[in-house]
Design a protein around this motif. Structure first.
Motif, PDB file in Angstrom:
ATOM      1  N   ASP A  61       0.823  -1.214   0.000  1.00 17.87           N
ATOM      2  CA  ASP A  61       0.000   0.000   0.000  1.00 17.87           C
ATOM      3  C   ASP A  61       0.858   1.265   0.000  1.00 17.87           C
ATOM      4  O   ASP A  61       0.331   2.381   0.067  1.00 17.87           O
ATOM      5  CB  ASP A  61      -0.894   0.034   1.253  1.00 17.87           C
ATOM      6  CG  ASP A  61      -2.109  -0.870   1.107  1.00 17.87           C
ATOM      7  OD1 ASP A  61      -2.443  -1.225  -0.036  1.00 17.87           O
ATOM      8  OD2 ASP A  61      -2.703  -1.219   2.148  1.00 17.87           O
ATOM      9  N   GLY A  62       2.164   1.084  -0.018  1.00 11.26           N
ATOM     10  CA  GLY A  62       3.059   2.234   0.123  1.00 11.26           C
ATOM     11  C   GLY A  62       3.288   2.975  -1.183  1.00 11.26           C
ATOM     12  O   GLY A  62       2.654   2.715  -2.202  1.00 11.26           O
ATOM     13  N   TRP A  63       4.214   3.909  -1.121  1.00 11.61           N
ATOM     14  CA  TRP A  63       4.529   4.753  -2.274  1.00 11.61           C
ATOM     15  C   TRP A  63       5.881   4.312  -2.828  1.00 11.61           C
ATOM     16  O   TRP A  63       6.864   4.233  -2.089  1.00 11.61           O
ATOM     17  CB  TRP A  63       4.576   6.223  -1.866  1.00 11.61           C
ATOM     18  CG  TRP A  63       3.400   6.609  -1.029  1.00 11.61           C
ATOM     19  CD1 TRP A  63       3.375   6.750   0.317  1.00 11.61           C
ATOM     20  CD2 TRP A  63       2.062   6.858  -1.469  1.00 11.61           C
ATOM     21  NE1 TRP A  63       2.112   7.089   0.741  1.00 11.61           N
ATOM     22  CE2 TRP A  63       1.291   7.159  -0.325  1.00 11.61           C
ATOM     23  CE3 TRP A  63       1.449   6.859  -2.731  1.00 11.61           C
ATOM     24  CZ2 TRP A  63      -0.074   7.451  -0.399  1.00 11.61           C
ATOM     25  CZ3 TRP A  63       0.097   7.157  -2.801  1.00 11.61           C
ATOM     26  CH2 TRP A  63      -0.655   7.459  -1.659  1.00 11.61           C
ATOM     27  N   PRO A  72       3.146   3.257   4.004  1.00  4.86           N
ATOM     28  CA  PRO A  72       2.001   4.187   4.001  1.00  4.86           C
ATOM     29  C   PRO A  72       1.635   4.685   5.396  1.00  4.86           C
ATOM     30  O   PRO A  72       0.969   5.705   5.520  1.00  4.86           O
ATOM     31  CB  PRO A  72       0.864   3.350   3.411  1.00  4.86           C
ATOM     32  CG  PRO A  72       1.220   1.939   3.743  1.00  4.86           C
ATOM     33  CD  PRO A  72       2.726   1.881   3.667  1.00  4.86           C
TER      34      PRO A  72
END
Lengths: 114, 444
Positions: A61-63, A72
């Motif tokens: 779910d991170g960048w 995130p």
């Protein structure tokens, strides 16, 4: 775990939006943790253990940016290639896994070093 | 020591002494029938705090335009009164709003103006919340007692969100009148801006924000009721926009029209003329006035469709001719923040949208030739209002006293274009709310 010579087909490249990730369930990968498949801006794909080493958060779910994935939840950073932690609040690395891309499909080699 | 005292203090065990929130009877400060106002309502800090409790907390407040939320995780941060809120689209594509304050030490959990996110993490200690407002991560969770339950410490959710014509409103009131009922006849006037296009409206660009010295009511009131200032305050702007070789035109100065007067405190004023038109030439040419007449009726096309002003009580205003929406955020009795959106019809091609955007910017943008005049007036009035003698002299709101009537063409009661009628109704509503205990005073 026996060595996988062909790897496990876990996704199509197109399943993963550029700059983002998807999580592959450990029931598929046979690993201790789910595996995050992360696609950078240049469409290279990396696999890391999905759970942040700081708190319970999914790195998928991170960048994904600049060679790192940023958690995130608390913005810890991990190297896409090695899983090495690059920024607080996490202090421990996450495990990287080797992948191959063949014919638009992503093959995972669980627990093999990239 | 009893067992319960070993437990950490839950919020319900705190008791705020009522002396912290004393309520003043404002009956003697607003004479809506006589058209007189006491200037203390613009300057007094105790009255201001009472406004936050009794005017803002129970009312429907404008939050955002629905176009600002396209996919789950899209968010926009704004204020309800002085309370910071996050408006966001959850995973079920529902627009929801939360108090933007961490339940731990109270910092904002979202510090950006707008964007897309997967969660809201407090930058102070790292408590993190999901798009449903639930507390999902507490660093050093093991340090908390067994009685600590994450579900008790989610973000406070705004209990009611409703939209009208693409405008998103929220209220802290747990038992509000439906938004549509609260708007009443105001909806007919709003539709003259929001319902020209079957496709609805969209937002152009970002939100302009600027700070003004001046009580928020000065702006809200003017947009409800005041066409009177136009020829004086905006004289230079009107001359600039007139053809260079022409004299000031009689028909611009002596326009006639109507002013909608709402029992809920809303107001709208507009010149009435069969040839009313949009100001920007290409926008004027793009609209099919015959189709608009069919869609919205002659009374709206010749009235509130174009030139005019309006306020939805308490602090949301708009200018239909240029699609300017604005909120007058209160920042203490002496200061407001103006937040301004520009909306256009969804069917407008890019070049027409751009023409409307530029006309908006030129006239009512932060440095617009009309906006500058208005801000100067409000700041001028506020700057001197604290003088002792000054503050004690009542202000005059007597224009059009007794002129409100049903005109047979526009819904609700209307007065003349040049009138203080909607202003009197605005302050009558303000007085009513200020003198009525709000929902949070009735609980417990």
């Amino acid at each position: 775990m026996p060595q996988q010579t062909l790897g496990i087909r876990v996704a199509s490249v197109t399943d993963i939006p550029p700059g983002e990730g998807i999580a592959i369930d450990k029931s598929i990968t046979g690993t201790a943790d789910n595996i995050a498949l992360l696609r950078d801006e240049d469409d290279r794909i990396y696999a890391l253990d999905d759970t942040c080493s700081h708190e319970d958060a999914s790195l998928a779910d991170g960048w994904v940016e600049g060679g790192y994935v940023e958690c995130p939840l608390h913005a810890s950073k991990f190297c896409l290639k090695t899983g090495e932690v690059q920024g607080l609040p996490a202090t421990r690395d996450v495990c990287p896994h080797r992948i191959e891309v063949r014919d638009g499909a992503v093959y995972l080699f669980p627990n093999e070093a990239p | 020591m009893t067992r319960s005292l070993d437990r950490p203090a839950a919020p319900s065990r705190l008791r705020r002494p009522p002396e912290l929130a004393p309520n003043l009877d404002v009956s003697g400060l607003v004479d809506a029938h006589g058209g007189l106002l006491d200037r203390a309502i613009f300057t007094d800090t105790a009255l201001y705090r009472q406004e936050l409790r009794r005017v803002f907390a129970p009312s429907w407040l404008f939050l955002a335009h629905i176009d600002q939320f396209q996919k789950p995780g899209d968010f926009f941060t704004t204020y309800m009164g002085e309370d910071p809120v996050i408006v966001t689209m959850d995973r079920n594509r529902q627009v929801r709003a939360y108090l933007n304050s961490c339940r731990h030490r109270g910092a904002r959990v979202c510090r950006a103006d707008f964007g897309t996110t997967k969660n809201f993490t407090c930058t102070y200690h790292g408590w993190a919340y999901d798009l449903d407002g639930g507390l999902t991560s507490v660093p050093n969770r093991d340090g908390y007692p067994e009685s600590f339950e994450s579900r008790d410490w989610g973000l406070l959710e705004v209990p009611h969100i409703e939209t009208y014509g693409g405008l998103v409103f929220g209220t802290w009131n747990p038992d509000p009148l439906p938004l549509r009922d609260e708007l009443g006849d105001m909806a007919w006037y709003l539709d003259a801006m929001l319902d020209r296009d079957p496709e609805g409206t969209v937002v152009v660009g970002g939100v302009h924000k600027w700070v003004l010295e001046g009580n928020w009511k000065l702006a809200a009131e003017q947009f409800a009721t005041d066409w009177y200032h136009v020829n004086m305050s905006h004289a230079s702007a009107l001359m600039v926009l007139s053809p260079a070789d022409k004299r000031p035109r009689e028909e611009i100065v002596h326009r006639t029209g109507r002013q909608y007067v709402s029992p809920q405190g809303h107001g709208a004023g507009f010149p009435v003329h069969p040839k009313n038109r949009f100001n920007a030439q290409s926008v004027h040419e793009w609209y099919d006035y015959a189709a608009l007449r069919e869609r919205l009726g002659d009374a709206r096309v010749e009235g509130p469709l174009t030139d005019g002003h309006a306020t939805v009580f308490p602090n949301f205003s708009y200018l239909p001719v240029i699609g300017s929406l604005r909120v007058w955020h209160p920042k203490g009795p002496d200061r407001m923040e103006v937040w301004a959106w520009t909306i256009v019809d969804k069917s407008m091609p890019p070049e027409i949208r751009e023409a409307q955007r530029l006309y908006n910017l030129r006239t009512f943008g932060p440095s617009g030739v009309f906006e500058q005049d208005d801000g100067e007036n409000w700041s001028e009035v506020q700057a001197i209002s604290h003088g002792f003698i000054t503050n004690g002299l009542p202000l005059n709101y007597q224009m059009g006293l007794g002129s409100e009537r049903e005109d047979g063409r526009h819904p609700g009661l209307t007065s003349e274009l040049y009138s203080d009628a909607a202003g009197r109704a605005f302050y009558a509503r303000w007085k009513e709310l200020m003198n009525t205990p709000a929902w949070h005073e009735k609980e417990r």
